[in-house]
Motif scaffolding. Structure first.
Motif, PDB file in Angstrom:
ATOM      1  N   PHE A  70       6.655 -12.947  -3.903  1.00 53.58           N
ATOM      2  CA  PHE A  70       6.757 -11.911  -4.910  1.00 53.58           C
ATOM      3  C   PHE A  70       7.130 -10.584  -4.266  1.00 53.58           C
ATOM      4  O   PHE A  70       6.777 -10.301  -3.129  1.00 53.58           O
ATOM      5  N   LYS A  71       7.824  -9.780  -5.029  1.00 60.22           N
ATOM      6  CA  LYS A  71       8.171  -8.443  -4.571  1.00 60.22           C
ATOM      7  C   LYS A  71       7.315  -7.452  -5.344  1.00 60.22           C
ATOM      8  O   LYS A  71       7.289  -7.467  -6.576  1.00 60.22           O
ATOM      9  N   ILE A  72       6.619  -6.612  -4.639  1.00 59.45           N
ATOM     10  CA  ILE A  72       5.726  -5.637  -5.257  1.00 59.45           C
ATOM     11  C   ILE A  72       6.380  -4.270  -5.183  1.00 59.45           C
ATOM     12  O   ILE A  72       6.832  -3.833  -4.126  1.00 59.45           O
ATOM     13  N   SER A  73       6.429  -3.611  -6.334  1.00 63.62           N
ATOM     14  CA  SER A  73       6.982  -2.258  -6.359  1.00 63.62           C
ATOM     15  C   SER A  73       6.290  -1.459  -7.455  1.00 63.62           C
ATOM     16  O   SER A  73       5.771  -2.014  -8.414  1.00 63.62           O
ATOM     17  N   LYS A  74       6.320  -0.147  -7.297  1.00 56.64           N
ATOM     18  CA  LYS A  74       5.731   0.734  -8.294  1.00 56.64           C
ATOM     19  C   LYS A  74       6.785   1.072  -9.340  1.00 56.64           C
ATOM     20  O   LYS A  74       7.962   1.257  -9.016  1.00 56.64           O
ATOM     21  N   ILE A  75       6.348   1.143 -10.583  1.00 56.64           N
ATOM     22  CA  ILE A  75       7.262   1.538 -11.661  1.00 56.64           C
ATOM     23  C   ILE A  75       6.604   2.671 -12.441  1.00 56.64           C
ATOM     24  O   ILE A  75       5.389   2.837 -12.438  1.00 56.64           O
ATOM     25  N   ASN A  76       7.439   3.421 -13.146  1.00 50.84           N
ATOM     26  CA  ASN A  76       6.907   4.544 -13.909  1.00 50.84           C
ATOM     27  C   ASN A  76       6.793   4.184 -15.392  1.00 50.84           C
ATOM     28  O   ASN A  76       7.167   3.097 -15.826  1.00 50.84           O
ATOM     29  N   LYS A  77       6.271   5.105 -16.149  1.00 45.16           N
ATOM     30  CA  LYS A  77       5.999   4.868 -17.573  1.00 45.16           C
ATOM     31  C   LYS A  77       7.292   4.612 -18.356  1.00 45.16           C
ATOM     32  O   LYS A  77       7.330   3.767 -19.250  1.00 45.16           O
ATOM     33  N   GLU A  78       8.354   5.305 -18.028  1.00 46.93           N
ATOM     34  CA  GLU A  78       9.619   5.138 -18.751  1.00 46.93           C
ATOM     35  C   GLU A  78      10.162   3.724 -18.602  1.00 46.93           C
ATOM     36  O   GLU A  78      10.684   3.135 -19.543  1.00 46.93           O
ATOM     37  N   ARG A  79      10.017   3.196 -17.429  1.00 45.38           N
ATOM     38  CA  ARG A  79      10.513   1.825 -17.218  1.00 45.38           C
ATOM     39  C   ARG A  79       9.692   0.821 -18.030  1.00 45.38           C
ATOM     40  O   ARG A  79      10.243  -0.147 -18.544  1.00 45.38           O
ATOM     41  N   ILE A  80       8.408   1.053 -18.161  1.00 48.38           N
ATOM     42  CA  ILE A  80       7.575   0.174 -18.972  1.00 48.38           C
ATOM     43  C   ILE A  80       7.984   0.288 -20.437  1.00 48.38           C
ATOM     44  O   ILE A  80       8.085  -0.706 -21.160  1.00 48.38           O
ATOM     45  N   GLU A  81       8.218   1.497 -20.887  1.00 49.96           N
ATOM     46  CA  GLU A  81       8.614   1.696 -22.297  1.00 49.96           C
ATOM     47  C   GLU A  81       9.978   1.084 -22.573  1.00 49.96           C
ATOM     48  O   GLU A  81      10.245   0.624 -23.672  1.00 49.96           O
ATOM     49  N   ASP A  82      10.875   1.070 -21.594  1.00 47.83           N
ATOM     50  CA  ASP A  82      12.200   0.495 -21.778  1.00 47.83           C
ATOM     51  C   ASP A  82      12.198  -1.030 -21.770  1.00 47.83           C
ATOM     52  O   ASP A  82      13.155  -1.660 -22.200  1.00 47.83           O
ATOM     53  N   ASN A  83      11.126  -1.597 -21.309  1.00 46.11           N
ATOM     54  CA  ASN A  83      11.038  -3.041 -21.207  1.00 46.11           C
ATOM     55  C   ASN A  83      10.997  -3.674 -22.595  1.00 46.11           C
ATOM     56  O   ASN A  83      10.180  -3.316 -23.439  1.00 46.11           O
ATOM     57  N   GLU A  84      11.885  -4.621 -22.850  1.00 40.34           N
ATOM     58  CA  GLU A  84      11.918  -5.306 -24.140  1.00 40.34           C
ATOM     59  C   GLU A  84      11.310  -6.690 -23.987  1.00 40.34           C
ATOM     60  O   GLU A  84      11.578  -7.393 -23.017  1.00 40.34           O
ATOM     61  N   LEU A  85      10.513  -7.077 -24.936  1.00 41.91           N
ATOM     62  CA  LEU A  85       9.883  -8.401 -24.886  1.00 41.91           C
ATOM     63  C   LEU A  85      10.741  -9.470 -25.459  1.00 41.91           C
ATOM     64  O   LEU A  85      11.458  -9.468 -26.291  1.00 41.91           O
TER      65      LEU A  85
END
Length: 61
Positions: free
Chosen positions: A46-61
Motif C-alpha cells: 500500500f502507498k500511504i499519503s496525506k490528503i486534504n479536505k478538498e480532495r476528500i470532497e472531490d471524491n465521488e462514490l
C-alpha cells in the motif's frame, strides 16, 4: 542384564536425537519468519499519503 542396558542406551540416544531435531526445527522456523517479515517490509503493498479536505470532497462514490 545386557539387553536392559542396550534398551536404556537406545532410549537415551533416541531422546537426544528427538530433542536436537525439535530444537533445530524451531530454529529454522524462526529464520523463515524473520526473512518473510523482512521481505514484506521492503515491498509494501500500500502507498500511504496525506490528503486534504478538498480532495476528500472531490471524491465521488
Amino acid at each position: 542384564m545386557k539387553k536392559r542396558k542396550c534398551k536404556q542406551y537406545f532410549k537415551l540416544v533416541m531422546l537426544l536425537f528427538g530433542v536436537s531435531f525439535v530444537l533445530s526445527s524451531c530454529q529454522k522456523d524462526d529464520d523463515f519468519t524473520r526473512s518473510s517479515q523482512t521481505e514484506n517490509s521492503l515491498n509494501p503493498k500500500f502507498k500511504i499519503s496525506k490528503i486534504n479536505k478538498e480532495r476528500i470532497e472531490d471524491n465521488e462514490l
